[in-house]
Scaffold this motif. Structure first.
Motif, mmCIF file in Angstrom:
data_model
loop_
_atom_site.group_PDB
_atom_site.id
_atom_site.type_symbol
_atom_site.label_atom_id
_atom_site.label_comp_id
_atom_site.label_asym_id
_atom_site.label_seq_id
_atom_site.Cartn_x
_atom_site.Cartn_y
_atom_site.Cartn_z
ATOM 1 N N LYS A 67 1.002 -1.146 0.290
ATOM 2 C CA LYS A 67 -0.027 0.256 -0.048
ATOM 3 C C LYS A 67 0.718 1.247 -0.198
ATOM 4 O O LYS A 67 1.754 1.508 0.920
ATOM 5 C CB LYS A 67 -0.829 0.012 1.152
ATOM 6 C CG LYS A 67 -1.804 1.253 1.256
ATOM 7 C CD LYS A 67 -2.756 1.426 2.531
ATOM 8 C CE LYS A 67 -3.421 2.640 2.553
ATOM 9 N NZ LYS A 67 -4.248 2.669 3.773
ATOM 10 N N ILE A 68 0.494 2.208 -1.066
ATOM 11 C CA ILE A 68 1.630 3.250 -1.201
ATOM 12 C C ILE A 68 0.684 4.443 -1.467
ATOM 13 O O ILE A 68 -0.079 4.401 -2.286
ATOM 14 C CB ILE A 68 2.598 2.951 -2.418
ATOM 15 C CG1 ILE A 68 3.549 1.939 -2.155
ATOM 16 C CG2 ILE A 68 3.441 4.244 -2.725
ATOM 17 C CD1 ILE A 68 4.278 1.364 -3.479
ATOM 18 N N ASP A 69 1.098 5.472 -0.697
ATOM 19 C CA ASP A 69 0.172 6.722 -0.669
ATOM 20 C C ASP A 69 0.705 7.636 -2.016
ATOM 21 O O ASP A 69 0.013 8.300 -2.553
ATOM 22 C CB ASP A 69 0.093 7.522 0.416
ATOM 23 C CG ASP A 69 -0.553 6.737 1.319
ATOM 24 O OD1 ASP A 69 -1.771 6.862 1.604
ATOM 25 O OD2 ASP A 69 0.006 5.915 2.318
ATOM 26 N N VAL A 70 2.141 7.734 -1.921
ATOM 27 C CA VAL A 70 2.723 8.534 -2.857
ATOM 28 C C VAL A 70 4.099 7.958 -3.538
ATOM 29 O O VAL A 70 4.839 7.096 -2.961
ATOM 30 C CB VAL A 70 3.216 9.809 -1.969
ATOM 31 C CG1 VAL A 70 3.980 10.597 -3.071
ATOM 32 C CG2 VAL A 70 2.035 10.695 -1.598
ATOM 33 N N LEU A 71 4.000 8.085 -4.929
ATOM 34 C CA LEU A 71 5.111 7.446 -5.591
ATOM 35 C C LEU A 71 5.736 8.802 -6.092
ATOM 36 O O LEU A 71 5.283 9.560 -6.965
ATOM 37 C CB LEU A 71 4.715 6.499 -6.502
ATOM 38 C CG LEU A 71 5.908 6.180 -7.581
ATOM 39 C CD1 LEU A 71 6.928 5.613 -6.941
ATOM 40 C CD2 LEU A 71 5.458 5.141 -8.783
ATOM 41 N N VAL A 72 7.158 8.975 -5.912
ATOM 42 C CA VAL A 72 7.965 10.181 -6.711
ATOM 43 C C VAL A 72 8.959 9.517 -7.253
ATOM 44 O O VAL A 72 9.823 8.862 -6.978
ATOM 45 C CB VAL A 72 8.644 10.742 -5.388
ATOM 46 C CG1 VAL A 72 9.429 12.111 -5.960
ATOM 47 C CG2 VAL A 72 7.449 11.614 -4.368
ATOM 48 N N LEU A 73 8.823 10.038 -8.539
ATOM 49 C CA LEU A 73 9.729 9.471 -9.576
ATOM 50 C C LEU A 73 10.898 10.442 -9.711
ATOM 51 O O LEU A 73 10.634 11.796 -10.600
ATOM 52 C CB LEU A 73 9.231 9.223 -11.120
ATOM 53 C CG LEU A 73 8.035 8.068 -10.831
ATOM 54 C CD1 LEU A 73 7.135 7.850 -11.889
ATOM 55 C CD2 LEU A 73 8.654 6.839 -10.641
ATOM 56 N N ALA A 74 12.134 10.650 -9.273
ATOM 57 C CA ALA A 74 13.077 11.620 -9.179
ATOM 58 C C ALA A 74 14.609 11.115 -9.764
ATOM 59 O O ALA A 74 15.442 12.055 -9.847
ATOM 60 C CB ALA A 74 13.334 12.263 -7.910
#
Length: 251
Positions: A54-61
């Motif tokens: 369960k993931i609320d936010v995925l940041v692709l950086a």
């Protein structure tokens, strides 16, 4: 407490954002080169399987750039591998985990809304002919716009909000990947004219605290980028999604 996964979260903007969100009480999974080689389709796919369900936010950086053309062990040009294939793969593989969250967000740090949008070299995605770092970077920026458009189109019923965000010129340390004298020149310019990673992280944390309601949003340091621009062409987005699905099918 949110669960936030940051690909490229151990240094630069991603690292500063990871620190800020941890201090705010979020559970942050910061992915760096010690955790997986994000230029590798196989390792990126395996990494996705190890992340929380369960993931609320995925940041692709995550990103990697070089003045020379570098080919990965899987046969992909390095910038394309990490900046395009890796981001596509993480968003797709982690979609079920994101959809278990109440207000899921994918935040893609990219060059959206730039003056020069770049173009996709459909007949030579790996830039085997006439490679330059600028060409690779600009193709990646254009591809990420299409990743956002493609994700929204391929998942019309998903609750995930996809945000493309251009932080503009940030002194993120990316110049350390360059060779001299370019490293010194870009580093000096970043120190003089770039905003700090802490300032960039503050803006991003505020954005994640109150994410846009639309399924796809493009922002240039907070200013909206019209989705009617040619960078978000639906037919090109569908074409890129098909190509990337084929390139990652064996992962």
């Amino acid at each position: 407490m949110r669960t936030v996964v940051i690909a490229g979260g151990t240094r630069g903007i991603g690292g500063a954002l990871a620190d800020k969100l941890r201090r705010a009480g979020d559970r942050v999974v910061a992915i760096g080169s010690a955790d997986a080689d994000l230029t590798s389709v196989r390792q990126t796919s395996a990494l996705a399987d190890r992340l929380p369900d369960k993931i609320d936010v995925l940041v692709l950086a995550a990103g990697r750039f070089d003045q020379r053309r570098i080919v990965t062990g899987e046969g992909f040009e390095q910038t394309f591998a990490i900046y395009v294939l890796g981001r596509y793969l993480l968003a797709e593989r982690l979609r079920p985990a994101l959809e278990r969250a109440q207000t899921p967000v994918i935040l893609n740090l990219s060059g959206t809304g730039g003056i020069r949008a770049g173009r996709i070299h459909w007949d030579d995605l790996q830039l085997a002919s006439g490679y330059t770092m600028f060409k690779a970077t600009m193709q990646g920026a254009r591809a990420n716009d299409l990743l956002g458009a493609g994700f929204a189109a391929h998942n019309p019923n998903s609750p995930i909000r996809y945000v493309l965000y251009n932080p503009l010129f940030v002194n993120s340390g990316m110049h350390r990947q360059l060779r001299q004298p370019m490293r010194a020149l870009v580093g000096a310019s970043a120190a003089l004219f770039g905003s700090s990673t802490a300032d960039a992280a503050t803006l991003l944390a505020a954005l994640l605290a109150e994410p846009p309601a639309a399924r796809l949003t493009a922002l240039r340091r907070g200013a909206p980028v019209p989705l009617t621009r040619p960078e978000f062409d639906q037919s090109a987005a569908a074409r890129l999604y098909t190509v990337l699905a084929e390139l990652t099918a064996a992962a």
